[in-house]
Design an enzyme around this catalytic site. Structure first.
Site, PDB file in Angstrom:
ATOM      1  N   CYS A  80       0.812  -1.221   0.000  1.00 40.92           N
ATOM      2  CA  CYS A  80       0.000   0.000   0.000  1.00 40.92           C
ATOM      3  C   CYS A  80       0.843   1.268   0.000  1.00 40.92           C
ATOM      4  O   CYS A  80       0.336   2.361  -0.264  1.00 40.92           O
ATOM      5  CB  CYS A  80      -0.956  -0.002   1.192  1.00 40.92           C
ATOM      6  SG  CYS A  80      -2.203  -1.309   1.096  1.00 40.92           S
TER       7      CYS A  80
ATOM      8  N   HIS B 106      -3.317   7.154   2.569  1.00 40.01           N
ATOM      9  CA  HIS B 106      -3.736   5.860   2.016  1.00 40.01           C
ATOM     10  C   HIS B 106      -5.116   5.518   2.569  1.00 40.01           C
ATOM     11  O   HIS B 106      -5.387   5.689   3.760  1.00 40.01           O
ATOM     12  CB  HIS B 106      -2.725   4.784   2.396  1.00 40.01           C
ATOM     13  CG  HIS B 106      -3.187   3.403   2.103  1.00 40.01           C
ATOM     14  ND1 HIS B 106      -3.607   3.010   0.853  1.00 40.01           N
ATOM     15  CD2 HIS B 106      -3.305   2.304   2.901  1.00 40.01           C
ATOM     16  CE1 HIS B 106      -3.970   1.749   0.886  1.00 40.01           C
ATOM     17  NE2 HIS B 106      -3.797   1.288   2.120  1.00 40.01           N
TER      18      HIS B 106
ATOM     19  N   ASN C  83     -10.234  -0.011  -0.356  1.00 40.48           N
ATOM     20  CA  ASN C  83      -8.779   0.022  -0.378  1.00 40.48           C
ATOM     21  C   ASN C  83      -8.292  -0.523  -1.719  1.00 40.48           C
ATOM     22  O   ASN C  83      -8.397  -1.717  -1.988  1.00 40.48           O
ATOM     23  CB  ASN C  83      -8.231  -0.819   0.778  1.00 40.48           C
ATOM     24  CG  ASN C  83      -6.712  -0.807   0.857  1.00 40.48           C
ATOM     25  OD1 ASN C  83      -6.028  -0.312  -0.031  1.00 40.48           O
ATOM     26  ND2 ASN C  83      -6.172  -1.380   1.920  1.00 40.48           N
TER      27      ASN C  83
END
Length: 332
Positions: free
Chosen positions: A116, A256, A286
């Site tokens: 990520c 994020h 996500n």
């Protein structure tokens, strides 16, 4: 002698048309809209459907968006960095597949896996090429087909992830704008808490690994959450302090998009009001290395030249980091 800086000059994005919302998910696994919204803040996520489509196809659309906006031609690009944990194939690199599909013939490309945090790693890498003077136009594209590695019988992980791609064009400038500072970290101790068990050289694919669903995301939520909250917030505050920035100086935090509570904790540590924090997790979930550029793509019209922007991420590995940029242009 003037210093060469690396600046983002364009942003492109793409999300598949199909939307998997919480209501549909609740028919697939034991969960509810309330349960998902309370814990992670996700309402829906985009899913790539279609035979033979992969992360590269979404990456291509994001890059074509940049070409449409800027008039830049494929042959002008001299490097493609694709950040992904869901490559089309173990090899060749998805970056090379994207380049071929986009008609990028005069440069080279490679994949970068920082989970990520991948986009931050990719942007920092592009910055070094620009500062060294060896590249002039670099595409950094986060492209993720997370639905391909999600177990839709595991309610703890299947609610989290979506598919999308977003890209930035990075170019040199002598102005005091662009990437100003970066702090990147990694520590392999976190690998036990968040990983995909099978498919690599340690545990190659077999009948047994497929039957046991070992080719999907494995996550221990509590340790991941705890480390994400502390590390993403700490590094964001550190980069502010290192550059003498106060909350008033920061125009935007681009975090994020993993969990609404993690995003909130990071903004709170930086003393930023919610109005300065980009949040689109409710609509995309996500998308791993695509989340940060996807935010920049959605907020592009709100960004002004000279805006102080903090990018922050945390991911599997563990990996984490923060990049401070001065935005490079006003959207026409």
């Amino acid at each position: 002698m003037k210093t060469t800086n690396a600046v983002i000059t364009a942003v492109g994005g793409y999300a598949p048309d199909y939307i998997l919302d919480n209501q549909e998910l609740s028919t697939m696994v034991d969960t509810t809209d309330e349960w998902i919204m309370t814990r992670v803040g996700i309402k829906e996520r985009h899913i790539q459907k279609g035979e033979g489509l992969g992360a590269s196809d979404m990456g291509v659309e994001a890059i074509k968006d940049i070409f449409r906006k800027t008039g830049v031609k494929p042959e002008e690009i001299d490097l493609v960095i694709c950040t992904t944990v869901t490559p089309d194939h173990p090899f060749p690199a998805t970056a090379n597949i994207i380049a071929d599909k986009c008609g990028i013939k005069n440069g080279h490309g490679f994949d970068l896996n920082g989970a990520c945090s991948g986009f931050l790693y990719g942007l920092d890498t592009a910055t070094q090429f620009i500062k060294a003077g060896t590249k002039k136009k670099i595409i950094v594209v986060g492209a993720e087909k997370m639905s391909s590695i999600v177990d839709y019988t595991d309610r703890t992980t299947c609610v989290l992830f979506g598919d999308a791609a977003a890209a930035v064009l990075v170019e040199p400038t002598e102005e005091e704008i662009g990437v100003r500072d970066s702090i990147l970290r990694s520590d392999g101790f976190g690998r036990v808490h968040l990983h995909m068990k099978a498919g690599g050289s340690v545990m190659p694919a077999s009948h047994e690994t497929v039957d046991n669903k070992l080719h999907t995301v494995y996550q221990e939520g509590q340790p991941v959450f705890k480390n994400a909250v502390s590390k993403m917030a700490d590094v964001s505050v550190e980069i502010m302090e290192r550059n003498n920035l106060t909350a008033d100086d920061v125009s935007w935090l681009v975090p994020h998009q993993a969990n609404l509570r993690i995003i909130g904790a990071t903004g709170d540590r930086m003393n930023l009001p919610k109005e300065k924090v980009m949040v689109n997790i409710e609509r995309y979930g996500n998308t791993t290395s695509a989340t940060i550029p996807l935010c920049l793509w959605e907020w592009e019209k709100n960004l002004k030249k000279g805006d102080n922007i903090i990018l922050a991420a945390f991911g599997a590995g563990f990996t984490w980091g923060s990049i401070y940029i001065k935005w490079g242009y006003d959207t026409k």
